[in-house]
Design a protein around this motif. Structure first.
Motif, PDB file in Angstrom:
ATOM      1  N   ILE A  95       0.872  -1.177   0.000  1.00 21.33           N
ATOM      2  CA  ILE A  95       0.000   0.000   0.000  1.00 21.33           C
ATOM      3  C   ILE A  95       0.905   1.222   0.000  1.00 21.33           C
ATOM      4  O   ILE A  95       1.662   1.448   0.947  1.00 21.33           O
ATOM      5  CB  ILE A  95      -0.937   0.011   1.230  1.00 21.33           C
ATOM      6  N   SER A  96       0.843   2.001  -1.042  1.00 15.55           N
ATOM      7  CA  SER A  96       1.736   3.152  -1.190  1.00 15.55           C
ATOM      8  C   SER A  96       1.330   4.262  -0.227  1.00 15.55           C
ATOM      9  O   SER A  96       0.152   4.641  -0.163  1.00 15.55           O
ATOM     10  CB  SER A  96       1.698   3.664  -2.627  1.00 15.55           C
ATOM     11  N   SER A  97       2.302   4.790   0.516  1.00 19.80           N
ATOM     12  CA  SER A  97       1.986   5.796   1.527  1.00 19.80           C
ATOM     13  C   SER A  97       3.128   6.781   1.673  1.00 19.80           C
ATOM     14  O   SER A  97       4.258   6.522   1.253  1.00 19.80           O
ATOM     15  CB  SER A  97       1.704   5.130   2.882  1.00 19.80           C
ATOM     16  N   VAL A  98       2.816   7.916   2.302  1.00 21.30           N
ATOM     17  CA  VAL A  98       3.793   8.962   2.546  1.00 21.30           C
ATOM     18  C   VAL A  98       3.521   9.561   3.922  1.00 21.30           C
ATOM     19  O   VAL A  98       2.364   9.625   4.345  1.00 21.30           O
ATOM     20  CB  VAL A  98       3.731  10.051   1.446  1.00 21.30           C
ATOM     21  N   VAL A  99       4.577   9.987   4.614  1.00 24.13           N
ATOM     22  CA  VAL A  99       4.439  10.567   5.952  1.00 24.13           C
ATOM     23  C   VAL A  99       4.610  12.073   5.873  1.00 24.13           C
ATOM     24  O   VAL A  99       5.552  12.580   5.256  1.00 24.13           O
ATOM     25  CB  VAL A  99       5.482   9.973   6.922  1.00 24.13           C
ATOM     26  N   LEU A 100       3.704  12.799   6.527  1.00 25.25           N
ATOM     27  CA  LEU A 100       3.817  14.250   6.673  1.00 25.25           C
ATOM     28  C   LEU A 100       3.748  14.612   8.153  1.00 25.25           C
ATOM     29  O   LEU A 100       2.914  14.073   8.891  1.00 25.25           O
ATOM     30  CB  LEU A 100       2.682  14.969   5.944  1.00 25.25           C
ATOM     31  N   THR A 101       4.624  15.496   8.585  1.00 26.62           N
ATOM     32  CA  THR A 101       4.504  16.035   9.939  1.00 26.62           C
ATOM     33  C   THR A 101       3.296  16.965   9.989  1.00 26.62           C
ATOM     34  O   THR A 101       2.719  17.335   8.947  1.00 26.62           O
ATOM     35  CB  THR A 101       5.753  16.823  10.331  1.00 26.62           C
ATOM     36  N   GLY A 102       2.940  17.386  11.185  1.00 27.23           N
ATOM     37  CA  GLY A 102       1.838  18.336  11.308  1.00 27.23           C
ATOM     38  C   GLY A 102       2.093  19.599  10.514  1.00 27.23           C
ATOM     39  O   GLY A 102       1.191  20.134   9.846  1.00 27.23           O
ATOM     40  N   ALA A 103       3.332  20.081  10.565  1.00 34.02           N
ATOM     41  CA  ALA A 103       3.682  21.291   9.810  1.00 34.02           C
ATOM     42  C   ALA A 103       3.531  21.062   8.317  1.00 34.02           C
ATOM     43  O   ALA A 103       2.966  21.895   7.590  1.00 34.02           O
ATOM     44  CB  ALA A 103       5.115  21.711  10.145  1.00 34.02           C
ATOM     45  N   GLN A 104       4.031  19.940   7.821  1.00 32.34           N
ATOM     46  CA  GLN A 104       3.949  19.644   6.385  1.00 32.34           C
ATOM     47  C   GLN A 104       2.502  19.445   5.932  1.00 32.34           C
ATOM     48  O   GLN A 104       2.160  19.708   4.783  1.00 32.34           O
ATOM     49  CB  GLN A 104       4.782  18.402   6.068  1.00 32.34           C
ATOM     50  N   ALA A 105       1.653  18.984   6.872  1.00 33.43           N
ATOM     51  CA  ALA A 105       0.240  18.783   6.550  1.00 33.43           C
ATOM     52  C   ALA A 105      -0.562  20.070   6.604  1.00 33.43           C
ATOM     53  O   ALA A 105      -1.744  20.076   6.249  1.00 33.43           O
ATOM     54  CB  ALA A 105      -0.371  17.753   7.501  1.00 33.43           C
ATOM     55  N   ARG A 125      -0.361  20.303   0.585  1.00 31.28           N
ATOM     56  CA  ARG A 125       0.541  19.161   0.405  1.00 31.28           C
ATOM     57  C   ARG A 125      -0.225  17.848   0.562  1.00 31.28           C
ATOM     58  O   ARG A 125       0.030  16.878  -0.180  1.00 31.28           O
ATOM     59  CB  ARG A 125       1.679  19.251   1.430  1.00 31.28           C
ATOM     60  N   VAL A 126      -1.164  17.816   1.483  1.00 28.27           N
ATOM     61  CA  VAL A 126      -1.989  16.612   1.665  1.00 28.27           C
ATOM     62  C   VAL A 126      -2.785  16.328   0.398  1.00 28.27           C
ATOM     63  O   VAL A 126      -2.841  15.190  -0.083  1.00 28.27           O
ATOM     64  CB  VAL A 126      -2.939  16.782   2.874  1.00 28.27           C
ATOM     65  N   VAL A 127      -3.402  17.360  -0.161  1.00 23.18           N
ATOM     66  CA  VAL A 127      -4.205  17.199  -1.381  1.00 23.18           C
ATOM     67  C   VAL A 127      -3.341  16.698  -2.536  1.00 23.18           C
ATOM     68  O   VAL A 127      -3.738  15.795  -3.293  1.00 23.18           O
ATOM     69  CB  VAL A 127      -4.894  18.530  -1.749  1.00 23.18           C
ATOM     70  N   ASP A 128      -2.137  17.261  -2.664  1.00 24.29           N
ATOM     71  CA  ASP A 128      -1.232  16.822  -3.736  1.00 24.29           C
ATOM     72  C   ASP A 128      -0.917  15.330  -3.616  1.00 24.29           C
ATOM     73  O   ASP A 128      -0.916  14.596  -4.622  1.00 24.29           O
ATOM     74  CB  ASP A 128       0.070  17.624  -3.691  1.00 24.29           C
ATOM     75  N   GLU A 129      -0.636  14.882  -2.398  1.00 25.68           N
ATOM     76  CA  GLU A 129      -0.287  13.468  -2.191  1.00 25.68           C
ATOM     77  C   GLU A 129      -1.495  12.562  -2.422  1.00 25.68           C
ATOM     78  O   GLU A 129      -1.363  11.454  -2.951  1.00 25.68           O
ATOM     79  CB  GLU A 129       0.281  13.262  -0.785  1.00 25.68           C
ATOM     80  N   LEU A 130      -2.682  13.019  -2.033  1.00 27.16           N
ATOM     81  CA  LEU A 130      -3.892  12.240  -2.305  1.00 27.16           C
ATOM     82  C   LEU A 130      -4.111  12.106  -3.815  1.00 27.16           C
ATOM     83  O   LEU A 130      -4.518  11.040  -4.304  1.00 27.16           O
ATOM     84  CB  LEU A 130      -5.111  12.899  -1.651  1.00 27.16           C
ATOM     85  N   ASN A 131      -3.841  13.177  -4.533  1.00 25.47           N
ATOM     86  CA  ASN A 131      -3.980  13.126  -5.998  1.00 25.47           C
ATOM     87  C   ASN A 131      -2.967  12.180  -6.633  1.00 25.47           C
ATOM     88  O   ASN A 131      -3.179  11.695  -7.751  1.00 25.47           O
ATOM     89  CB  ASN A 131      -3.820  14.529  -6.591  1.00 25.47           C
ATOM     90  N   ASN A 132      -1.885  11.909  -5.914  1.00 25.50           N
ATOM     91  CA  ASN A 132      -0.885  10.941  -6.372  1.00 25.50           C
ATOM     92  C   ASN A 132      -1.191   9.523  -5.889  1.00 25.50           C
ATOM     93  O   ASN A 132      -0.320   8.643  -5.944  1.00 25.50           O
ATOM     94  CB  ASN A 132       0.507  11.363  -5.900  1.00 25.50           C
ATOM     95  N   ASN A 133      -2.419   9.341  -5.382  1.00 24.71           N
ATOM     96  CA  ASN A 133      -2.890   8.022  -4.922  1.00 24.71           C
ATOM     97  C   ASN A 133      -2.091   7.483  -3.742  1.00 24.71           C
ATOM     98  O   ASN A 133      -1.929   6.271  -3.580  1.00 24.71           O
ATOM     99  CB  ASN A 133      -2.869   6.999  -6.071  1.00 24.71           C
ATOM    100  N   GLN A 134      -1.592   8.380  -2.919  1.00 23.95           N
ATOM    101  CA  GLN A 134      -0.889   7.975  -1.706  1.00 23.95           C
ATOM    102  C   GLN A 134      -1.855   7.934  -0.522  1.00 23.95           C
ATOM    103  O   GLN A 134      -2.779   8.754  -0.425  1.00 23.95           O
ATOM    104  CB  GLN A 134       0.220   8.978  -1.372  1.00 23.95           C
ATOM    105  N   VAL A 135      -1.661   6.969   0.386  1.00 25.00           N
ATOM    106  CA  VAL A 135      -2.253   7.061   1.720  1.00 25.00           C
ATOM    107  C   VAL A 135      -1.379   8.049   2.492  1.00 25.00           C
ATOM    108  O   VAL A 135      -0.172   7.841   2.630  1.00 25.00           O
ATOM    109  CB  VAL A 135      -2.280   5.696   2.433  1.00 25.00           C
ATOM    110  N   VAL A 136      -1.977   9.132   2.944  1.00 28.18           N
ATOM    111  CA  VAL A 136      -1.208  10.190   3.591  1.00 28.18           C
ATOM    112  C   VAL A 136      -1.261   9.977   5.112  1.00 28.18           C
ATOM    113  O   VAL A 136      -2.318  10.096   5.732  1.00 28.18           O
ATOM    114  CB  VAL A 136      -1.745  11.586   3.234  1.00 28.18           C
ATOM    115  N   ILE A 137      -0.109   9.646   5.687  1.00 32.63           N
ATOM    116  CA  ILE A 137      -0.003   9.439   7.137  1.00 32.63           C
ATOM    117  C   ILE A 137       0.460  10.751   7.759  1.00 32.63           C
ATOM    118  O   ILE A 137       1.521  11.275   7.407  1.00 32.63           O
ATOM    119  CB  ILE A 137       0.983   8.313   7.475  1.00 32.63           C
TER     120      ILE A 137
END
Length: 406
Positions: A95-105, A125-137
């Motif tokens: 499952i493809s995923s990416v981690v963002l800190t609170g600041a990055q989110a 940044r969250v929206v961009d990663e969702l558009n890349n089909n990532q699970v955003v942690i």
């Protein structure tokens, strides 16, 4: 884009079995077509290696202390560890995923370290990663102030992170996963026939949270209520739908009509002290102002306030009682203190304007010879103060009187 926010608490990530359940909840919602934002807390509870309280003990055990700014920097590590660990597990599950800190989110906060408030959300940044089909942690409980420093949102801050993201992203739902199967009518450790609730209103759960029910943080509920974002409180360890928290009209989606109930649940806050201050002359002479201003200036939180023309009655936590007494005596007052009390709350959206609710409360407690020391009410809650030794019996009696176990 259908967005769902999932929040997993510390117990949801503390064991191998729990983490496997987290993966299954994520996979299920992906299969349902959602784009997922997953908010995580620090793993485990006090004593576990990376829990928030364990990190605090790391400093205290060495006899040291930290300024509040540096303490927030330390505490932010717990959620970062959780997020990267979950990312690793998701990668292993393909499952493809990416981690963002609170600041990055996109969490922009004030500089009240340890209990920061969210000033703005910039989740691009969250929206961009969702558009890349990532699970955003996203690391819960944290944000960034104007100086670029880490800030933390206070106890229960990961719940607040989840609902704030849900509101900012216009998510269909925010799922709060915990170790209990939704919201119950009372604390099951005290009331054996406490029953899971299918739904509660924002106002009801906000009052339950403020009055001691620890399933979800009240600040998180307030954000969800302001934005109209539905919230579900669910168990990590089952597939149950849990409890839906929404506006009353939203309940029509889950059942035919709305059940006409007066009382939703019973909650409590233990270990409080009642303080009474009366004017010996029979006139208050600004007594009320002097008392409450003194409490505020000494950072003593007050609750359960009754004001009369000749005096005041209120409660503080037992831990603040001696300090409050000393402050009042320094002003020339002779306060009367009653230690070891408990506030018991009867909560329900149908209480307002209904005759007989208070009578049933008094009857239930009188039948158990429980003395009411003080009472107050609002649109959705009636509070009674009792001696702590009567608290358990009071909770059980009120739960039975309003037939909440049926």
């Amino acid at each position: 884009m259908r967005i769902l926010v999932q929040k997993f608490g510390g117990t949801s990530l503390s064991t191998k079995e729990a983490r496997e359940n987290v993966i299954s909840h994520i996979r299920r919602e992906l299969d349902h077509g959602y784009r997922l934002v997953v908010v995580v807390s620090a793993m485990g509870r006090k004593g576990d290696p990376y829990a928030t309280d364990t990190l605090l003990d790391l400093i205290a055990s060495g006899g040291g202390s930290l300024p509040s700014r540096e303490q927030d920097l330390l505490l932010a590590c717990g959620e970062i560890i959780s997020a990267t660990m979950l990312c690793s597990l998701l990668q292993g599950a393909e499952i493809s995923s990416v981690v963002l800190t609170g600041a990055q989110a996109g969490f922009r906060t004030d500089s009240h370290y340890g209990n920061a408030r969210i000033l703005d959300m910039v989740p691009s940044r969250v929206v961009d990663e969702l558009n890349n089909n990532q699970v955003v942690i996203v690391t819960g409980f944290q944000g960034q102030n104007q100086s670029g420093d880490f800030t933390t949102l206070g106890r229960g801050g990961s719940d607040t992170s989840a609902t704030a993201l849900g509101a900012a992203l216009h998510a269909e739902m925010v799922d709060i996963y915990t170790d209990v199967d939704g919201i119950l009518t009372a604390d099951p450790r005290i009331v054996e026939d406490a029953k899971p609730l299918d739904y509660v209103s924002y106002a009801e759960i906000c009052n339950m949270a403020h009055q001691g029910a620890k399933v979800i943080h009240p600040r998180a509920v307030e954000i969800a209520m302001q934005s109209g974002t539905p919230v579900r409180v669910r168990s990590t360890f089952s597939q149950s739908e849990g409890t839906l928290v929404a506006n009353p009209e939203g309940f029509k989606d889950v059942q035919l009509g709305i059940v006409d109930r007066y009382v939703t649940g019973i909650a409590y806050v233990a270990n409080v002290t009642q303080i009474r201050v009366d004017s010996v002359s029979g006139a208050a002479d600004n007594l009320q102002l002097k008392v409450f201003k003194a409490m505020a200036e000494n950072d003593i939180s007050v609750d359960f306030i009754n004001v009369t023309p000749t005096g005041v009655a209120y409660t503080v936590f037992d831990s603040n009682a001696s300090k409050a007494e000393a402050v009042l005596k320094s002003l020339g007052f002779e306060p009367s203190l009653l230690n070891g009390c408990a506030k018991v709350s009867v909560i329900g959206g149908g209480i307002n304007g209904v005759p007989g609710i208070m009578a049933r409360i008094v009857e239930a407690l009188a039948e158990q010879n429980i003395q009411i020391l003080q009472s107050a009410d609002s649109n959705t809650t009636i509070w009674v103060l009792v001696n702590k030794e009567d608290m358990v019996q009071a909770l059980r009696a009120l739960h039975a009187k309003f037939e909440l176990g049926k």
